[in-house]
Design a protein around this motif. Sequence first.
Motif, short mmCIF file in Angstrom:
data_model
loop_
_atom_site.label_atom_id
_atom_site.label_comp_id
_atom_site.label_asym_id
_atom_site.label_seq_id
_atom_site.Cartn_x
_atom_site.Cartn_y
_atom_site.Cartn_z
N ALA A 1 0.82 -1.22 0.00
CA ALA A 1 0.00 0.00 0.00
C ALA A 1 0.84 1.26 0.00
O ALA A 1 0.54 2.24 -0.71
N ILE A 2 1.91 1.28 0.79
CA ILE A 2 2.74 2.48 0.88
C ILE A 2 3.46 2.74 -0.44
O ILE A 2 3.54 3.89 -0.91
N VAL A 3 3.96 1.68 -1.07
CA VAL A 3 4.63 1.82 -2.36
C VAL A 3 3.63 2.31 -3.41
O VAL A 3 3.94 3.20 -4.22
N GLN A 4 2.43 1.75 -3.40
CA GLN A 4 1.40 2.21 -4.32
C GLN A 4 1.09 3.69 -4.11
O GLN A 4 0.99 4.46 -5.08
N GLY A 5 0.94 4.09 -2.86
CA GLY A 5 0.65 5.49 -2.56
C GLY A 5 1.75 6.42 -3.06
O GLY A 5 1.48 7.49 -3.60
N ARG A 6 2.99 6.00 -2.90
CA ARG A 6 4.12 6.82 -3.34
C ARG A 6 4.09 7.02 -4.86
O ARG A 6 4.27 8.13 -5.36
N PHE A 7 3.83 5.94 -5.59
CA PHE A 7 3.81 6.05 -7.05
C PHE A 7 2.55 6.77 -7.55
O PHE A 7 2.59 7.44 -8.59
N LEU A 8 1.44 6.64 -6.83
CA LEU A 8 0.26 7.41 -7.20
C LEU A 8 0.53 8.90 -7.11
O LEU A 8 0.07 9.68 -7.95
N ASP A 9 1.27 9.32 -6.08
CA ASP A 9 1.63 10.72 -5.96
C ASP A 9 2.55 11.16 -7.10
O ASP A 9 2.44 12.28 -7.60
N PRO B 1 -4.47 8.46 -13.25
CA PRO B 1 -4.81 7.97 -14.59
C PRO B 1 -3.77 7.01 -15.17
O PRO B 1 -4.11 6.10 -15.93
N ARG B 2 -2.50 7.18 -14.82
CA ARG B 2 -1.45 6.31 -15.35
C ARG B 2 -1.23 5.08 -14.47
O ARG B 2 -0.84 4.02 -14.96
N MET B 3 -1.48 5.22 -13.19
CA MET B 3 -1.14 4.15 -12.25
C MET B 3 -2.25 3.11 -12.10
O MET B 3 -1.99 1.90 -11.99
N LEU B 4 -3.51 3.55 -12.09
CA LEU B 4 -4.60 2.64 -11.77
C LEU B 4 -4.86 1.56 -12.83
O LEU B 4 -5.07 0.39 -12.47
N PRO B 5 -4.88 1.89 -14.12
CA PRO B 5 -5.18 0.84 -15.12
C PRO B 5 -4.24 -0.36 -15.09
O PRO B 5 -4.72 -1.51 -15.07
N PRO B 6 -2.89 -0.18 -15.07
CA PRO B 6 -2.04 -1.37 -15.01
C PRO B 6 -2.19 -2.15 -13.72
O PRO B 6 -2.12 -3.39 -13.71
N LEU B 7 -2.41 -1.46 -12.60
CA LEU B 7 -2.61 -2.15 -11.33
C LEU B 7 -3.81 -3.07 -11.39
O LEU B 7 -3.74 -4.26 -11.03
N ALA C 1 -1.05 -7.44 -3.59
CA ALA C 1 -0.08 -6.38 -3.88
C ALA C 1 -0.56 -5.41 -4.95
O ALA C 1 -0.07 -4.27 -5.01
N THR C 2 -1.50 -5.83 -5.81
CA THR C 2 -1.92 -4.97 -6.92
C THR C 2 -3.35 -4.45 -6.78
O THR C 2 -3.80 -3.71 -7.66
N LEU C 3 -4.06 -4.82 -5.71
CA LEU C 3 -5.40 -4.26 -5.51
C LEU C 3 -5.25 -2.77 -5.24
O LEU C 3 -4.65 -2.36 -4.25
N PRO C 4 -5.78 -1.90 -6.11
CA PRO C 4 -5.56 -0.45 -5.96
C PRO C 4 -6.19 0.10 -4.69
O PRO C 4 -7.27 -0.34 -4.28
N PRO C 5 -5.56 1.08 -4.07
CA PRO C 5 -6.12 1.71 -2.86
C PRO C 5 -7.17 2.75 -3.23
O PRO C 5 -6.93 3.96 -3.17
N ILE C 6 -8.33 2.29 -3.61
CA ILE C 6 -9.36 3.19 -4.15
C ILE C 6 -9.80 4.22 -3.10
O ILE C 6 -10.03 5.38 -3.42
N VAL D 1 -15.47 -7.82 -12.11
CA VAL D 1 -16.23 -6.87 -12.92
C VAL D 1 -16.36 -5.53 -12.19
O VAL D 1 -16.14 -4.45 -12.77
N ALA D 2 -16.69 -5.58 -10.90
CA ALA D 2 -16.83 -4.34 -10.11
C ALA D 2 -15.48 -3.63 -10.00
O ALA D 2 -15.40 -2.40 -10.18
N GLY D 3 -14.43 -4.39 -9.69
CA GLY D 3 -13.12 -3.77 -9.50
C GLY D 3 -12.55 -3.17 -10.77
O GLY D 3 -12.10 -2.02 -10.78
N VAL D 4 -12.58 -3.93 -11.85
CA VAL D 4 -12.01 -3.45 -13.11
C VAL D 4 -12.84 -2.31 -13.68
O VAL D 4 -12.31 -1.25 -14.06
N GLY D 5 -14.15 -2.51 -13.75
CA GLY D 5 -15.01 -1.46 -14.31
C GLY D 5 -14.94 -0.17 -13.51
O GLY D 5 -14.77 0.92 -14.08
N GLY D 6 -15.06 -0.28 -12.19
CA GLY D 6 -15.03 0.92 -11.36
C GLY D 6 -13.69 1.63 -11.39
O GLY D 6 -13.62 2.86 -11.48
N THR D 7 -12.60 0.87 -11.35
CA THR D 7 -11.27 1.48 -11.32
C THR D 7 -10.95 2.17 -12.64
O THR D 7 -10.40 3.29 -12.65
N LEU D 8 -11.26 1.53 -13.76
CA LEU D 8 -10.98 2.15 -15.06
C LEU D 8 -11.82 3.41 -15.26
O LEU D 8 -11.34 4.41 -15.81
#
Length: 410
Positions: free
Chosen positions: A68-76, A81-87, A120-125, A183-190
């Motif tokens: 989560a902390i690594v994800q947060g750092r890269f989201l910043d 828009p660039r980080m969430l789709p590949p995750l 490790a790849t579930l986005p911190p929505i 379906v919920a995770g991919v659709g909502g995140t994208l």
Amino acid sequence: MSNLGLNAYRRVLSVPGASLFSATGLVARLPLSMESLGIVLLVVAQTGSYGLAGSLAAASTIANAVAAIVQGRFLDRVGQPRMLPPLIAVWALAVAGLVVSVDAEWARWTAFACAVVMGATLPPIGTCVRARWSHVVSDPRELQTAYALESVVDEAVFIAGPIVITVLATVWDPAAGMATMVVAGVGGTLFLAAQRSTSPPPHPRVEAAGDQPRMPWRTVVPLVVVAAALGGLFGSAEVATVAFAEERHAVGLTGMLLALWALGSLLAGILVGAVQIRRSLAFQVKADTFALMCGMAPLAFIEPVWLMAVALFIAGFAIAPGLIAALTLVQQSVPGARLSEGMAFVHTGLAAGVAPGAAFGGVVIDAADSSAAYLVSVACGLVAAAAAQALPHPSPIRQRSTGASEPLEP
């Protein structure tokens, strides 16, 4: 609720794009409440092993807390828009890999590898949505209302998600529950990533050490300890409640008891967003953690199921206000360039505390009973309340953008 309270929510939801990204975030974060239970239901149905199911769910949860902390750092740094789709794409592939590996009875290490990648790849929505609120709302009191709204969404997700995946897994097929989660995770995140107008701008890393925004560790570290202790409280209380219902031959009421606990928190979150609290955020965290500890104390001495339902409902009222105050305090203390990372520390603390809290609560249940396990929750609440006392002395509200605001009372 008074017109004043309704107006508070109406104001924040009238911000352009806010209602859309908040609603999208509700759908996108459903996997957070479905993943662990979905893994357990899938593995038990296919193998009959609760031990393997619990181990895989734990592996996913731990991986999520660590990442989560690594994800947060890269989201910043690179932006949502660039980080969430590949995750979310890698996460979906990992879910599919887990379902196939369990169904095809592949080597167990493949299932564990997929579970770790899932976590490790579930986005911190939740973090992403709160960062958007911080970007589009400048008034501190309106931001507290927005965070209260997201707390209500969190509780709604944790009430609805387990029900949906349980029904699908038991009435239809465990794989159907996992598919719905994807379906919920991919659709909502994208869809969330596509809403660029409300996304906070990226803050690329500056090489000059002197230009790096500093993390306010004097505030963040106590909050992480508070969060970890609260995670332990939640984990131990959930296990204790399951055992409490089983000891009284009322296992079917377990969901209702836990739902009432979450309902109390949900209602408290609504109230927090509807009123103006004049006390400082640090004071609110201290008061709410102490109130939660006190609210959990009577549970160790309750026998009737109906009285436990009432007590859990009342105790739940101290959950959301403390979490809202803690996350708002992070927002006001952490530099904007590291906001997602700062929030990730708190969420990591919560996630990291749940597993040991549940494990220790289970050990106490085996050695004694559910009443003694509720004392573990009280002890965790005591740790949270003590850690909150280390929060720095409150200072006037700091705005991220132009505009004045009144200081809060200490």
